[in-house]
Design a protein around this motif. Structure first.
Motif, mmCIF file in Angstrom:
data_model
loop_
_atom_site.group_PDB
_atom_site.id
_atom_site.type_symbol
_atom_site.label_atom_id
_atom_site.label_comp_id
_atom_site.label_asym_id
_atom_site.label_seq_id
_atom_site.Cartn_x
_atom_site.Cartn_y
_atom_site.Cartn_z
ATOM 1 N N LEU A 398 0.640 -1.123 -0.006
ATOM 2 C CA LEU A 398 0.035 -0.038 0.055
ATOM 3 C C LEU A 398 0.777 1.341 0.006
ATOM 4 O O LEU A 398 1.868 1.171 0.480
ATOM 5 C CB LEU A 398 -0.766 0.070 1.261
ATOM 6 C CG LEU A 398 -1.817 -1.197 1.313
ATOM 7 C CD1 LEU A 398 -2.545 -0.975 2.753
ATOM 8 C CD2 LEU A 398 -2.761 -1.512 0.326
ATOM 9 N N GLY A 421 -3.927 -1.359 -3.499
ATOM 10 C CA GLY A 421 -4.830 -0.815 -2.450
ATOM 11 C C GLY A 421 -5.351 0.451 -3.200
ATOM 12 O O GLY A 421 -5.523 0.688 -4.443
ATOM 13 N N ASN A 422 -5.831 1.216 -2.348
ATOM 14 C CA ASN A 422 -6.373 2.495 -2.904
ATOM 15 C C ASN A 422 -5.303 3.700 -2.784
ATOM 16 O O ASN A 422 -4.518 3.878 -1.816
ATOM 17 C CB ASN A 422 -7.721 2.972 -1.834
ATOM 18 C CG ASN A 422 -8.809 1.835 -1.927
ATOM 19 O OD1 ASN A 422 -8.984 1.300 -3.035
ATOM 20 N ND2 ASN A 422 -9.295 1.818 -0.737
#
Length: 1015
Positions: A398, A421-422
């Motif tokens: 991440l 991930g974001n």
């Protein structure tokens, strides 16, 4: 008496000399043309000239010894009368705007010790007769427009301490005569055009400490003697590009006073000397852009290091050891500001000690190495960090949200890694952010709208990730300062927001390779600064907006592989700067222009638009046929007669139909008002188009009717006509359902309905038909399971390549996603199977046959409500989900099951109703049991043959490359069949959603394309 006469003579002589200085100063003033601060107003008769601004005189004789007018914005020329100030020791006019040449008369000033004329606009050459100023200690004349070579005569100035001519236009070589200037401490000639080699003279100068030769055209090697000068503090030879050689192993010991070692942008090779750590005063170590290799030695003694740049060399092992341990040594450098080491062969993980680097760190670049692992936590401690570059590595995991706390950060480069991930929403806190590059990772989720809170964000690149959902209008807002916006190669859906027109500074805009639909927003025409616009590989429809005519500065425009229709706009001909135009694979029609960019076949692509004509010969399009009214001019009387006859015929026909309908009063009224949205085609036209519904034109038969091939418009338009069989129960209901569905939907991957016919045949029986766009390549079933009849008819092999199957599978998934999620009213197809997937001329898949569709109005709970139970909805055995057989209502997961079976059939070549699947055995379990180890045993042998032949054509024997190809091919098949198994699970709750399936299939295709293994 004699003494009195002598004193009188001396007084007169002294008065005369003072007058000479005064006259010289007045002449100097007269040559000044600009004096914004009015400093020269003090040079007047009310004051003695020794009290004028900038003048210092000797105490005894009142002769001018200093003329200093620095940083006063004075302009004009230097008067040659300055050569009459014979007692002048300091002459400094630095940081002004004096122009023209340096007067050669300055060479008469034999007492001159300091000549400071730097940072003006002086031109011409350095006067060679400055050698007459035998007392000169300082010649500082850099930052002008001076040219020519360095006069060798200056080597006779034995008292010269500092010589600085940097930032001029000097040419030639460095004179050997400077070896005589034994007092020389500084030689600065940076950023000129000096050539030749560096002479072996500076090593002989015992007090020498500064050599600045950056930015010239010097070549050759560095004289070894210069590294024996223990007083050397600055060695700067960067940006010469052709200096070469290695450095002595004892560099740090022989030059212990070294503070700046700058050799960047050359051809130096070898290793960084281990002894460099002994130069404990070192502040700048700039060795980037050379040919250095090996490990970076310990730097733990460099407590004063402030700048360390070693990018773009061959440093590091590339995979045989931990190359980044030296970073922890740099925690001792408490004033470190710049650390740039990108473009090397560093291998390993970023150590956690990065969080302990100096809080003064401004720039941290480790891009384009072989660094793996995650981004270490604690980087928020580097609170003065302004730019960070981690691009082009193998970083995973991440993105730490804590990076959003670095309030001074304005540049972030993390592209071309494997980050997942974001994107942290905390990035919206980076109020100074101007560049955010995250493209080509594995990021997912939605693009955070908090990025709109970065008021100065100009460059945002998020392409080549797995972002889903829509492009938020909040991300694109009126205050946005985007110049470069790249959202390409993701899985973004929905419409392109109208707010895009508010991006008035936008120059580069790329949303290609997504799942965007709807029309191209006309507001894009407000982005008048656009130079690059790429909307290709989406599902945009409608015409090309005329508003785009305002994009007159555009250079590249790509609208390829959408569902655009209409004609090619004329305004594209007039775009002067347009260098690349791609309109291929749409539904454009009409004439192709022949001027502007359309004159260049290499700059323009219009292929795949089957209704285009004309253009230059290189496009190989058919000629346009224009129908001119001049061919047959009817008289007014004849027109009136024809109109009257047509009117009477129409009235008679209407009366006959009315009578016939009354006569058949027991028949039900036509239930199909739903077809009124389509343009009508008469029964007679269809009879003519199909040669009386001849069996020769019969191309298929289904549960509710037959499909014929026909020719309309005097044979110009090929159509497919689905004629309903009213003897079959439910045929009329099927017709109504299909009309209702098709009048509300339009998509690139759905079969396009052209017209409808609802009336009576010659016998007075009900006649209903739908007219579709004809699909040249038939159905998917014909390609997966060709019959001998189809082979004999086509006279061509019926087999699909791996690439074609993958593309068709994605086409079908995209169509289902549209039906389930993007229609105003969600639609379930209920009968997805290979025979209902039709292929056009470009082998693009189109889902057809909507006779069993069900509409599912959305509920207030954002789920699906059901219109009816599926009891009686049979679909097709083998493709219908098991829950329908138990009375479960129709729902989108039923289509997902059918898609999974379809996908398994496409890549195994086995029908779900084949003889091998009896009892509890089925295609789903067969594939699931074989994955992953036995995948090559169950796939369609045609695919194996294709891959083997492809390898043999490229390599006549087994190679490492072909082994890699087979491994990637096998991995792809495992992934694809895995999607099919996940979609066709018997238990509905275990099935994938069609969006997830579509995204995963697109990822497989993107990876194969990136590896250049997919056509």
């Amino acid at each position: 008496m004699h003494a009195f006469v002598l004193n009188s003579f001396l007084s007169l002589a002294l008065a005369g000399s003072n007058k000479t200085d005064k006259l010289a100063l007045l002449e100097f003033k007269a040559w000044i043309t600009t004096d914004p601060f009015g400093v020269m107003t003090s040079w007047n008769e009310t004051l003695h000239f020794c009290q004028w601004h900038g003048i210092t005189c000797s105490h005894r004789h009142k002769r001018v010894t200093t003329l200093t007018l620095r940083s006063l914005k004075l302009g004009g020329s230097i008067s040659p009368h300055v050569g009459n100030l014979s007692f002048l020791r300091v002459f400094s006019l630095s940081n002004n705007s004096f122009s023209h040449e340096i007067p050669s008369e300055i060479g008469r000033l034999r007492r001159l010790q300091h000549l400071g004329l730097q940072n003006n606009s002086l031109s011409g050459e350095i006067p060679a007769n400055l050698s007459g100023c035998s007392e000169l200690n300082y010649i500082i004349i850099g930052g002008n427009l001076l040219e020519g070579s360095i006069p060798k005569e200056l080597g006779t100035l034995l008292k010269l301490i500092k010589f600085n001519i940097a930032y001029n236009h000097h040419t030639g070589s460095i004179p050997y005569s400077f070896s005589n200037t034994s007092s020389l401490e500084v030689f600065g000639a940076a950023f000129n055009s000096l050539s030749g080699s560096i002479p072996d003279i500076f090593g002989r100068l015992t007090n020498f400490y500064f050599l600045g030769l950056d930015g010239n055209d010097l070549s050759g090697t560095i004289p070894p003697s210069i590294f024996n000068v223990s007083s050397l503090e600055t060695f700067a030879v960067g940006l010469n590009y052709n200096l070469q050689g290695t450095f002595p192993s004892n560099l740090g010991n022989s030059c212990p006073s070294l503070q700046t070692f700058a050799i960047s942008n050359n051809q130096f090779s070898g290793i960084i000397p281990v002894s460099i750590s002994n130069a404990s005063n070192l502040f700048e170590l700039a060795i980037h852009k050379n040919q250095l290799h090996g490990e970076v030695p310990s730097l733990k003694n460099l407590h004063n290091l402030g700048r360390f740049t070693l990018a773009i060399n061959h440093l590091g092992s590339g995979g045989t050891g931990d190359d980044l341990s030296f970073l922890c040594d740099l925690t001792n450098a408490t004033g470190l500001q710049y650390l740039e080491m990108g473009g090397n062969n560093f291998w390993g993980t970023l150590p956690q000690c990065l969080a302990n680097l100096s809080s003064s760190l401004v720039s941290f670049y480790v891009d384009y190495n072989s660094i793996f692992g995650s981004i270490p936590k604690g980087m928020e401690n580097l609170h003065n960090l302004e730019s960070i570059a981690l691009s082009g590595n193998r970083l995973s995991g991440l993105i730490p949200p804590e990076i959003g706390r670095l309030s001074k950060l304005y540049v972030v480069y993390m592209e071309k890694n494997s980050l997942s991930g974001n994107v942290p929403s905390s990035f919206g806190n980076l109020s100074r952010l101007t560049h955010l590059h995250l493209h080509d990772n594995n990021l997912q989720g939605t693009i955070p709208s908090t990025l709109a809170e970065c008021p100065y964000l100009m460059n945002l690149t998020l392409g080549g990730n797995n972002f889903t959902d829509i492009i938020s209008s909040e991300l694109i807002r009126s205050s946005s300062s985007y110049v470069h916006l790249d959202l390409s190669r993701n899985h973004l859906t929905g419409f392109l927001p109208m707010e895009v027109g508010q991006l008035i500074n936008l120059e580069h805009f790329d949303v290609s390779g997504n799942l965007l639909s709807g029309e191209i927003p006309p507001s894009l025409g407000s982005c008048k600064s656009i130079q690059y616009l790429d909307l290709q590989e989406n599902f945009f429809q409608g015409t090309i907006p005329t508003d785009l005519s305002s994009l007159r500065g555009i250079e590249t425009l790509s609208l390829a592989r959408n569902n655009l229709s209409g004609t090619i706009p004329k305004f594209l001909e007039n775009f002067t700067f347009l260098q690349s135009l791609n309109l291929s694979y749409n539904n454009l029609e009409g004439a192709v222009p022949i001027i502007g960019v359309f004159r260049n076949a290499t700059a323009t692509s219009v292929q795949g638009n089957t209704k285009l004509c004309g253009g230059i010969p290189e496009f190989q399009l058919p000629k346009c046929e224009f129908r001119h009214s001049s061919k047959r001019v009817l008289s007014l009387t004849l027109k009136l007669v024809i109109s009257l006859l047509c009117g009477l015929s129409g009235a008679f026909f209407s009366f006959a139909v009315l009578y016939f309908c009354c006569f058949r009063s027991k028949k039900k009224e036509d239930p199909s008002s739903d077809s009124e949205n389509f343009p009508k085609v008469s029964y007679q036209s269809l009879v003519k188009a199909t040669d009386g519904f001849s069996s020769a034109n019969l191309i298929g038969m289904g549960g509710f009717g037959s499909v014929y091939k026909g020719l309309l418009d005097q044979g110009e338009t090929t159509i497919a006509i689905k004629v309903l069989n009213h003897d079959r129960h439910g045929a009329s209901k099927s017709f109504i359902a299909e009309c209702e569905a098709l009048k509300n939907i339009r998509h690139r991957n759905l079969v396009k309905v052209l017209s409808a016919c609802s009336g009576f045949d010659y016998r007075g029986s009900d006649f209903k038909a739908l007219i579709y766009e004809f699909m040249v390549n038939g159905s998917l079933e014909e390609w997966l399971h060709p019959t001998q009849t189809s082979i004999d008819t086509d006279q061509r092999p019926r087999s699909l390549t791996f690439s074609q199957r993958l593309n068709i599978a994605i086409d079908v998934a995209v169509a289902l996603d549209y039906l389930h999620h993007l229609c105003h009213v969600p639609i379930v197809h209920c009968d997805l199977k290979p025979s209902n997937v039709l292929l056009d001329n470009d082998m693009i898949g189109h889902v057809g046959d909507f006779g069993l569709v069900r509409f599912l109005p959305r509920t207030l709970e954002d789920g699906f409500g059901n219109q009816s139970s599926s009891i009686g909805v049979k679909g097709t055995i083998g493709y219908t989900p098991p829950e329908y057989g138990m009375g479960h209502e129709v729902w989108p997961q039923g289509d997902v099951y059918s898609y999974g079976i379809l996908l398994l059939e496409m890549f195994t070549g086995k029908m779900p109703t084949g003889d091998m699947f009896q009892g509890s055995s089925n295609l789903h379990n067969f594939v699931k049991a074989a994955l992953p180890e036995q995948v090559l045993d169950i796939v369609d042998p045609v695919l194996i043959k294709e891959k083997v032949e492809g390898e043999m054509s490229a390599n006549q024997h087994l190679t490492e490359a072909s082994t890699t190809i087979r491994m990637t091919f096998e991995e792809s098949l495992i992934s694809i069949l895995g999607v099919g198994v996940a979609c066709s699970a018997d238990i509905p709750g275990e099935r994938s959603d069609i969006v997830d399936a579509m995204v995963e299939m697109c990822q497989i295709r993107n990876k194969l394309r990136a590896d250049k293994m997919l056509d």
